[in-house]
Design a protein around this motif. Structure first.
Motif, PDB file in Angstrom:
ATOM      1  N   TYR A 158       0.859  -1.191   0.000  1.00 51.09           N
ATOM      2  CA  TYR A 158       0.000   0.000   0.000  1.00 51.09           C
ATOM      3  C   TYR A 158       0.894   1.240   0.000  1.00 51.09           C
ATOM      4  O   TYR A 158       1.214   1.788   1.071  1.00 51.09           O
ATOM      5  CB  TYR A 158      -0.927   0.015   1.224  1.00 51.09           C
ATOM      6  N   PRO A 159       1.307   1.713  -1.177  1.00 45.82           N
ATOM      7  CA  PRO A 159       2.229   2.856  -1.239  1.00 45.82           C
ATOM      8  C   PRO A 159       1.667   4.133  -0.617  1.00 45.82           C
ATOM      9  O   PRO A 159       2.431   4.978  -0.162  1.00 45.82           O
ATOM     10  CB  PRO A 159       2.461   3.035  -2.747  1.00 45.82           C
ATOM     11  N   VAL A 160       0.333   4.298  -0.612  1.00 45.54           N
ATOM     12  CA  VAL A 160      -0.279   5.469   0.032  1.00 45.54           C
ATOM     13  C   VAL A 160      -0.777   5.050   1.414  1.00 45.54           C
ATOM     14  O   VAL A 160      -1.618   4.157   1.540  1.00 45.54           O
ATOM     15  CB  VAL A 160      -1.439   6.041  -0.802  1.00 45.54           C
ATOM     16  N   THR A 161      -0.241   5.700   2.444  1.00 46.48           N
ATOM     17  CA  THR A 161      -0.560   5.341   3.822  1.00 46.48           C
ATOM     18  C   THR A 161      -0.980   6.584   4.593  1.00 46.48           C
ATOM     19  O   THR A 161      -0.392   7.660   4.426  1.00 46.48           O
ATOM     20  CB  THR A 161       0.658   4.696   4.508  1.00 46.48           C
ATOM     21  N   TYR A 162      -2.003   6.424   5.439  1.00 43.97           N
ATOM     22  CA  TYR A 162      -2.445   7.502   6.308  1.00 43.97           C
ATOM     23  C   TYR A 162      -2.349   7.021   7.758  1.00 43.97           C
ATOM     24  O   TYR A 162      -2.493   5.839   8.053  1.00 43.97           O
ATOM     25  CB  TYR A 162      -3.901   7.886   6.016  1.00 43.97           C
ATOM     26  N   ALA A 163      -2.124   7.972   8.664  1.00 40.27           N
ATOM     27  CA  ALA A 163      -2.112   7.661  10.090  1.00 40.27           C
ATOM     28  C   ALA A 163      -2.751   8.796  10.855  1.00 40.27           C
ATOM     29  O   ALA A 163      -2.543   9.976  10.538  1.00 40.27           O
ATOM     30  CB  ALA A 163      -0.690   7.416  10.588  1.00 40.27           C
ATOM     31  N   CYS A 164      -3.540   8.431  11.848  1.00 39.63           N
ATOM     32  CA  CYS A 164      -4.272   9.396  12.665  1.00 39.63           C
ATOM     33  C   CYS A 164      -3.739   9.351  14.089  1.00 39.63           C
ATOM     34  O   CYS A 164      -3.532   8.272  14.655  1.00 39.63           O
ATOM     35  CB  CYS A 164      -5.764   9.037  12.647  1.00 39.63           C
ATOM     36  N   ASP A 165      -3.500  10.520  14.665  1.00 35.18           N
ATOM     37  CA  ASP A 165      -3.040  10.574  16.051  1.00 35.18           C
ATOM     38  C   ASP A 165      -3.640  11.803  16.723  1.00 35.18           C
ATOM     39  O   ASP A 165      -4.012  12.773  16.062  1.00 35.18           O
ATOM     40  CB  ASP A 165      -1.513  10.629  16.121  1.00 35.18           C
ATOM     41  N   SER A 166      -3.736  11.732  18.050  1.00 34.82           N
ATOM     42  CA  SER A 166      -4.288  12.832  18.837  1.00 34.82           C
ATOM     43  C   SER A 166      -3.244  13.318  19.829  1.00 34.82           C
ATOM     44  O   SER A 166      -2.601  12.509  20.501  1.00 34.82           O
ATOM     45  CB  SER A 166      -5.531  12.376  19.612  1.00 34.82           C
ATOM     46  N   PHE A 209     -11.944  20.640  35.790  1.00 38.56           N
ATOM     47  CA  PHE A 209     -11.105  19.667  35.082  1.00 38.56           C
ATOM     48  C   PHE A 209     -11.298  19.920  33.589  1.00 38.56           C
ATOM     49  O   PHE A 209     -12.438  20.000  33.116  1.00 38.56           O
ATOM     50  CB  PHE A 209     -11.528  18.230  35.398  1.00 38.56           C
ATOM     51  N   VAL A 210     -10.217  20.021  32.844  1.00 34.28           N
ATOM     52  CA  VAL A 210     -10.346  20.309  31.415  1.00 34.28           C
ATOM     53  C   VAL A 210      -9.220  19.621  30.649  1.00 34.28           C
ATOM     54  O   VAL A 210      -8.111  19.464  31.156  1.00 34.28           O
ATOM     55  CB  VAL A 210     -10.335  21.837  31.161  1.00 34.28           C
ATOM     56  N   ASP A 211      -9.535  19.177  29.444  1.00 40.70           N
ATOM     57  CA  ASP A 211      -8.525  18.589  28.570  1.00 40.70           C
ATOM     58  C   ASP A 211      -8.811  19.039  27.143  1.00 40.70           C
ATOM     59  O   ASP A 211      -9.966  19.021  26.695  1.00 40.70           O
ATOM     60  CB  ASP A 211      -8.554  17.057  28.655  1.00 40.70           C
ATOM     61  N   PHE A 212      -7.774  19.485  26.462  1.00 41.38           N
ATOM     62  CA  PHE A 212      -7.854  19.822  25.050  1.00 41.38           C
ATOM     63  C   PHE A 212      -7.192  18.717  24.249  1.00 41.38           C
ATOM     64  O   PHE A 212      -6.081  18.290  24.581  1.00 41.38           O
ATOM     65  CB  PHE A 212      -7.136  21.143  24.756  1.00 41.38           C
ATOM     66  N   CYS A 213      -7.865  18.237  23.236  1.00 44.74           N
ATOM     67  CA  CYS A 213      -7.302  17.208  22.372  1.00 44.74           C
ATOM     68  C   CYS A 213      -7.342  17.699  20.931  1.00 44.74           C
ATOM     69  O   CYS A 213      -8.347  18.246  20.478  1.00 44.74           O
ATOM     70  CB  CYS A 213      -8.089  15.915  22.517  1.00 44.74           C
ATOM     71  N   HIS A 214      -6.242  17.474  20.240  1.00 43.85           N
ATOM     72  CA  HIS A 214      -6.040  18.012  18.898  1.00 43.85           C
ATOM     73  C   HIS A 214      -5.658  16.836  17.996  1.00 43.85           C
ATOM     74  O   HIS A 214      -4.682  16.135  18.252  1.00 43.85           O
ATOM     75  CB  HIS A 214      -4.913  19.058  18.980  1.00 43.85           C
ATOM     76  N   CYS A 215      -6.468  16.587  16.966  1.00 45.41           N
ATOM     77  CA  CYS A 215      -6.274  15.410  16.124  1.00 45.41           C
ATOM     78  C   CYS A 215      -5.902  15.821  14.704  1.00 45.41           C
ATOM     79  O   CYS A 215      -6.476  16.751  14.141  1.00 45.41           O
ATOM     80  CB  CYS A 215      -7.544  14.570  16.105  1.00 45.41           C
ATOM     81  N   GLY A 216      -4.927  15.111  14.144  1.00 44.15           N
ATOM     82  CA  GLY A 216      -4.495  15.364  12.777  1.00 44.15           C
ATOM     83  C   GLY A 216      -4.227  14.068  12.040  1.00 44.15           C
ATOM     84  O   GLY A 216      -4.091  13.001  12.637  1.00 44.15           O
ATOM     85  N   LEU A 217      -4.136  14.190  10.727  1.00 39.76           N
ATOM     86  CA  LEU A 217      -3.927  13.040   9.854  1.00 39.76           C
ATOM     87  C   LEU A 217      -2.658  13.276   9.045  1.00 39.76           C
ATOM     88  O   LEU A 217      -2.516  14.319   8.411  1.00 39.76           O
ATOM     89  CB  LEU A 217      -5.127  12.893   8.923  1.00 39.76           C
ATOM     90  N   ALA A 218      -1.734  12.327   9.089  1.00 43.62           N
ATOM     91  CA  ALA A 218      -0.511  12.407   8.292  1.00 43.62           C
ATOM     92  C   ALA A 218      -0.607  11.443   7.119  1.00 43.62           C
ATOM     93  O   ALA A 218      -1.355  10.456   7.168  1.00 43.62           O
ATOM     94  CB  ALA A 218       0.708  12.079   9.145  1.00 43.62           C
ATOM     95  N   ALA A 219       0.141  11.737   6.075  1.00 42.06           N
ATOM     96  CA  ALA A 219       0.092  10.905   4.869  1.00 42.06           C
ATOM     97  C   ALA A 219       1.501  10.647   4.356  1.00 42.06           C
ATOM     98  O   ALA A 219       2.405  11.457   4.514  1.00 42.06           O
ATOM     99  CB  ALA A 219      -0.739  11.590   3.786  1.00 42.06           C
ATOM    100  N   THR A 220       1.677   9.478   3.765  1.00 39.97           N
ATOM    101  CA  THR A 220       2.894   9.123   3.023  1.00 39.97           C
ATOM    102  C   THR A 220       2.458   8.593   1.665  1.00 39.97           C
ATOM    103  O   THR A 220       1.720   7.606   1.610  1.00 39.97           O
ATOM    104  CB  THR A 220       3.707   8.049   3.770  1.00 39.97           C
ATOM    105  N   PRO A 221       2.872   9.234   0.559  1.00 39.23           N
ATOM    106  CA  PRO A 221       3.657  10.466   0.463  1.00 39.23           C
ATOM    107  C   PRO A 221       2.913  11.635   1.127  1.00 39.23           C
ATOM    108  O   PRO A 221       1.683  11.629   1.225  1.00 39.23           O
ATOM    109  CB  PRO A 221       3.791  10.690  -1.038  1.00 39.23           C
TER     110      PRO A 221
END
Length: 445
Positions: free
Chosen positions: A71-79, A92-104
């Motif tokens: 699978y030459p095109v790969t995505y990964a999600c992390d928070s 009590f408070v928490d901020f979470c920020h989620c993004g998606l990375a890609a290869t290429p």
């Protein structure tokens, strides 16, 4: 230096006393336990069973890395998270920020972000205004939301629940937000498990002090994860959860309960798999036919070459019941309590959402990884083989999934940013402990 030679000498004597109490692991005992995993049952309930056949495989990293990426095109999600912050007002408070990375690399995909703030106060007088929908920013490529937990829903576990709400909602919503931007025939990696296990547990337990079952955001999270799996199941597109630090104990606990003639030295499942997958022991078994697969040895189970030359792994397992502690009688969000379960939409058979996994051991790092996926994908022989091959390819090439590393860097909220967020709360001060002042300057910048 805090410890001087005289102190280290005494510590070495104590350590030697422990070290000499342990004999080398008996490979036959570990192998006998592994045979039980073909179908592990407690009474009539199947706890674990092999998908297809039981085996341990080995790949030569040099050959695997020279092969073709399935699978030459790969995505990964992390928070990334601020981690639960507490303030002198009792908030009590928490901020979470989620993004998606890609290869290429795909900068348009990586620019899209989802931010969730979860907040809780035990005071009935505090009225925090949760957002009814998503607030967009950055020309519509970013979305943000504030969710709250009501005072009567928590009497304990506030930091854990605030973190779970922020992280699981940000992750699941970003996956749904981005699903149609993902290229077909690509490979998707989630950081960590594929399901929100901690939240699932409390949704089932519903004790008097953690009453989140009726919280609409908690129920929305469960539905989101089902919707995510529906998308990938419908398209027959691979999605995995890559667990970097598996801490499960269910397998060892179940083996111990069978009261077989085993003196189990392991409490954690990962301890057992590290033992059974060590190259010297896995070398007595045959591989699974992947490119670069090998179990060549010199006839006595000992492998030639450095520890960096191999990666060992197990077959896939299906874990249909009792996955997360004793209260959860299933391994997907569909295992929620009856009232909630009836309101959850799903397009496929409940069995298709059940958790499957296989384990990997990377001798060069001496670490065990766990890879999860839903049964609806893994029951397809070709897709199961391709998913396995992709994971082995990524680890052989980089020692760790490159796209997941990129996602981690993309999503991480650093300490200096967390301190800046504290300043936004002008009407209250963060709770400070002695350790914050003692160790703070030594921590990450």
């Amino acid at each position: 230096m805090t410890l001087e030679p005289v102190h280290m000498h005494k510590i070495s004597e104590l350590a030697e006393r422990i070290d000499q109490s342990f004999e080398a692991d008996d490979p036959k005992t570990a192998a006998d336990i592994y045979k039980l995993l073909e179908e592990l049952k407690i009474g009539e309930k199947v706890i674990l069973k092999a998908v297809d056949r039981l085996f341990r495989g080995m790949v030569r990293t040099e050959l695997m890395a020279q092969g073709e990426d399935p699978y030459p095109v790969t995505y990964a999600c992390d928070s990334g998270s601020t981690n639960p912050r507490t303030y002198d007002s009792g908030l009590f408070v928490d901020f979470c920020h989620c993004g998606l990375a890609a290869t290429p690399t795909d900068l348009d995909v990586q620019r899209c972000r989802t931010i969730v703030c979860a907040a809780y106060s035990s005071s009935q007088r505090i009225a925090m205004r949760a957002t009814s929908g998503w607030e967009t920013f950055d020309e519509g490529l970013g979305r943000a939301k504030l969710v709250t937990i009501a005072p009567d829903e928590l009497k304990r576990k506030a930091p854990d629940m605030v973190h779970s709400f922020a992280m699981y909602l940000a992750e699941s919503e970003h996956l749904l937000f981005m699903k149609d931007r993902i290229e077909p025939d690509s490979f998707f990696i989630m950081d960590g498990p594929i399901y929100p296990k901690q939240l699932m547990y409390w949704m089932v337990l519903d004790d008097d002090e953690v009453r989140i079952r009726q919280n609409p955001d908690a129920r929305k999270i469960l539905q989101n994860y089902i919707d995510v799996m529906d998308h990938f199941l419908e398209k027959k597109s691979p999605i995995i959860g890559f667990v970097k630090n598996p801490t499960d104990m269910q397998i060892m606990d179940s083996v111990r309960k069978k009261r077989e003639a085993f003196d189990l030295p392991w409490m954690l499942d990962a301890q057992f798999f590290r033992n059974i997958l060590s190259p010297e022991k896995a070398g007595n078994t045959s591989g699974n036919g992947h490119n670069g697969c090998s179990s060549r040895n010199n006839g006595n189970g000992k492998h030639n070459g450095p520890r960096s030359a191999y990666i060992t792994y197990t077959n896939w397992f299906l874990q249909p019941n009792r996955f997360y502690e004793r209260m959860l009688n299933g391994t997907s969000p569909l295992a929620a309590g009856d009232m909630i379960q009836q309101k959850l939409r799903h397009r496929f058979s409940p069995e298709d959402y059940a958790l499957c996994f296989f384990m990997l051991y990377v001798p060069s790092k001496d670490v065990v990884f766990k890879v999860e996926a839903p049964y609806g994908l893994i029951k397809d022989d070709f897709l199961r083989m391709q998913i396995t091959k992709k994971v082995l390819f990524d680890l052989s090439l980089n020692g760790f999934p490159l796209t997941l590393t990129k996602a981690d860097h993309l999503a991480k909220i650093r300490k200096v940013e967390r301190q800046e967020i504290d300043k936004f709360f002008e009407n209250m001060s963060p709770d400070i402990t002695y350790n914050d002042t003692r160790w703070g300057k030594f921590n990450e910048v």
